[in-house]
Scaffold this active site. Structure first.
Site, PDB file in Angstrom:
ATOM      1  CD  GLU A 131      -0.916   0.736   9.622  1.00  0.00           C
ATOM      2  OE1 GLU A 131      -1.893   0.796  10.414  1.00  0.00           O
ATOM      3  OE2 GLU A 131      -0.805  -0.110   8.742  1.00  0.00           O
TER       4      GLU A 131
ATOM      5  CD  GLU B 285      -6.908  -5.441  13.452  1.00  0.00           C
ATOM      6  OE1 GLU B 285      -5.918  -4.704  13.577  1.00  0.00           O
ATOM      7  OE2 GLU B 285      -6.965  -6.369  12.642  1.00  0.00           O
TER       8      GLU B 285
ATOM      9  CG  ASP C  75      -1.845   1.160   1.311  1.00  0.00           C
ATOM     10  OD1 ASP C  75      -1.639   2.152   0.574  1.00  0.00           O
ATOM     11  OD2 ASP C  75      -2.791   1.107   2.123  1.00  0.00           O
TER      12      ASP C  75
ATOM     13  CG  HIS D  63      -4.166  -1.754   3.624  1.00  0.00           C
ATOM     14  ND1 HIS D  63      -3.307  -0.707   3.876  1.00  0.00           N
ATOM     15  CD2 HIS D  63      -4.443  -2.299   4.820  1.00  0.00           C
ATOM     16  CE1 HIS D  63      -3.067  -0.634   5.164  1.00  0.00           C
ATOM     17  NE2 HIS D  63      -3.745  -1.584   5.763  1.00  0.00           N
TER      18      HIS D  63
END
Length: 424
Positions: free
Chosen positions: A184, A193, A92, A368
């Site tokens: 990230e 998450e 990406d 992505h």
């Protein structure tokens, strides 16, 4: 607290405890092939607490109560051991090039300084920081990918600078304060998450006052969308299948296609209104508790006549430096966010040229992360200037905090609806 500056890089690992044997829950497709942020806690662990060439001395700082590593966590970390996930993220270019540009933009704050990379994966961001002149980089990841990251570091002759620590950020020990945290951490819909919690823990454990966090701020947006082609492909298809009426399957098709959030790419033409800010996050001040549940009320006015098929969510992050508030001497980001009543977004910075932005908006180059869509089972016809109002609550699942519960209430044209879904 400062450590011996002559560390050698061995790969530092300490065992994570599991109770009751290996009871890993089955991973969903999204967990196996996740495309966004890495796992909240893939972090560092020292060997056994002894100082030496291959280990870090246990910090003398007061220990915080640390959350246990659950079976869900172990399954999550295991999913990141697959190289395909990291390949997708690295390829990406929007993501990776923006992070590298941000590191170089803040090189003066990184050169000669100590950095922690939370959820380092293959170690690419840690290596970027080393190339920018960092004195030492702690590359932390709880996934087995840390083993490969350590080999990558050695292959690039950076073992004297980059120290790979295998373990959760909640568990590993670093015996010095750090100047920079890079991560990230962003997931689908920004918060999926729950990895931001690990960045917060790293910040509270090790970041020096006035230290740098990259990215520094994040903003989650939502907007109503029209997407006739998507609905036609998934639902209307069943009206005539090779001349056979299969419309009886349509209720099941709607449930299968739209019960859960969909991660896909849309374009600006799909958006019916200006976006609404769901949540603005300042990484210098955000707390773990405020991320457990996020609620916002929205009020949109459609800019065209079209079928309303659902809502889209996307985010952007900014890489701006810290600022010291003259009132309380606390570190905050340079970005100040305002939340207009009409749901549009305006931003004000001390210097607009300073902030670098990574955006996943429909009108920007695709990433992505794509966009996350909550589709209705049946579209609503809206007229130009028709109001679309309601509220949305995003909360961590009680079953697995890495999952996200979505409670959406919306009304338009005198009709009210509720849509509940889980992002797994």
């Amino acid at each position: 607290m400062h450590s011996n500056p002559t560390h050698s890089n061995g790969y530092h690992h300490q065992q994570q405890q599991q109770s009751g044997g290996d009871r890993r829950p089955a991973m969903t497709h999204r967990e196996r092939v996740r495309r966004g942020p890495r796992g909240s806690s893939r972090l560092r662990e020292s060997r056994d607490g002894h100082d030496g060439a291959a280990g870090l001395r246990v910090s003398g700082q007061k220990q915080q109560q640390r959350p246990p590593c659950t079976d869900f966590d172990m399954a999550y970390f295991h999913s990141y051991a697959h190289v395909g996930i990291h390949e997708e993220m690295i390829k990406d270019r929007v993501r990776t090039d923006t992070y590298r540009a941000a590191i170089m933009q803040h090189q003066s704050s990184i050169a000669g300084k100590v950095v922690v990379d939370v959820g380092c994966g293959t170690g690419i961001l840690s290596i970027f920081c080393a190339q920018a002149g960092a004195k030492r980089v702690y590359a932390v990841d709880a996934s087995e990918i840390a083993i490969q990251a350590n080999e990558v570091v050695k292959a690039n002759n950076l073992s004297d600078t980059v120290i790979v620590l295998h373990g959760r950020v909640e568990d590993v020990e670093i015996e010095e304060e750090v100047d920079v945290i890079i991560s990230e951490w962003m997931g689908y819909m920004l918060l999926y998450e729950s990895m931001l919690g690990s960045v917060i823990i790293a910040r509270d454990r090790w970041l020096k006052p006035g230290g740098l966090i990259l990215p520094s701020t994040a903003t989650l947006y939502m907007a109503p969308v029209t997407h006739p082609d998507r609905y036609s492909d998934s639902i209307d298809f069943w009206r005539n299948v090779y001349g056979i009426d299969m419309s009886a399957i349509m209720p099941l098709a709607k449930q299968c296609a739209f019960e859960e959030p969909c991660v896909e790419t849309i374009v600006g033409e799909n958006i019916l209104t200006w976006p609404h800010v769901v949540k603005h996050v300042d990484c210098y001040t955000v707390t773990i508790s405020e991320l457990e549940s996020v609620t916002t009320r929205f009020n949109f006015k459609s800019m065209m006549r079209a079928p309303l098929h659902g809502f889209a969510f996307w985010f952007d992050v900014e890489f701006s430096g810290p600022a010291i508030s003259p009132n309380n001497n606390q570190t905050t980001s340079l970005l100040t966010d305002t939340h207009p009543v009409d749901g549009s977004q305006r931003k004000k910075r001390t210097n607009p040229n300073e902030a670098l932005v990574l955006s996943t908006a429909p009108e920007d180059p695709p990433t992505h992360w794509q966009q996350t869509l909550i589709y209705f089972y049946d579209p609503i016809e809206v007229e130009q200037d028709q109001l679309i109002e309601g509220s949305v609550t995003l909360s961590q699942s009680k079953e697995n905090p890495r999952f996200m519960n979505i409670h959406l209430e919306y009304a338009s044209g005198g009709r009210s609806f509720v849509k509940e879904s889980v992002m797994r």
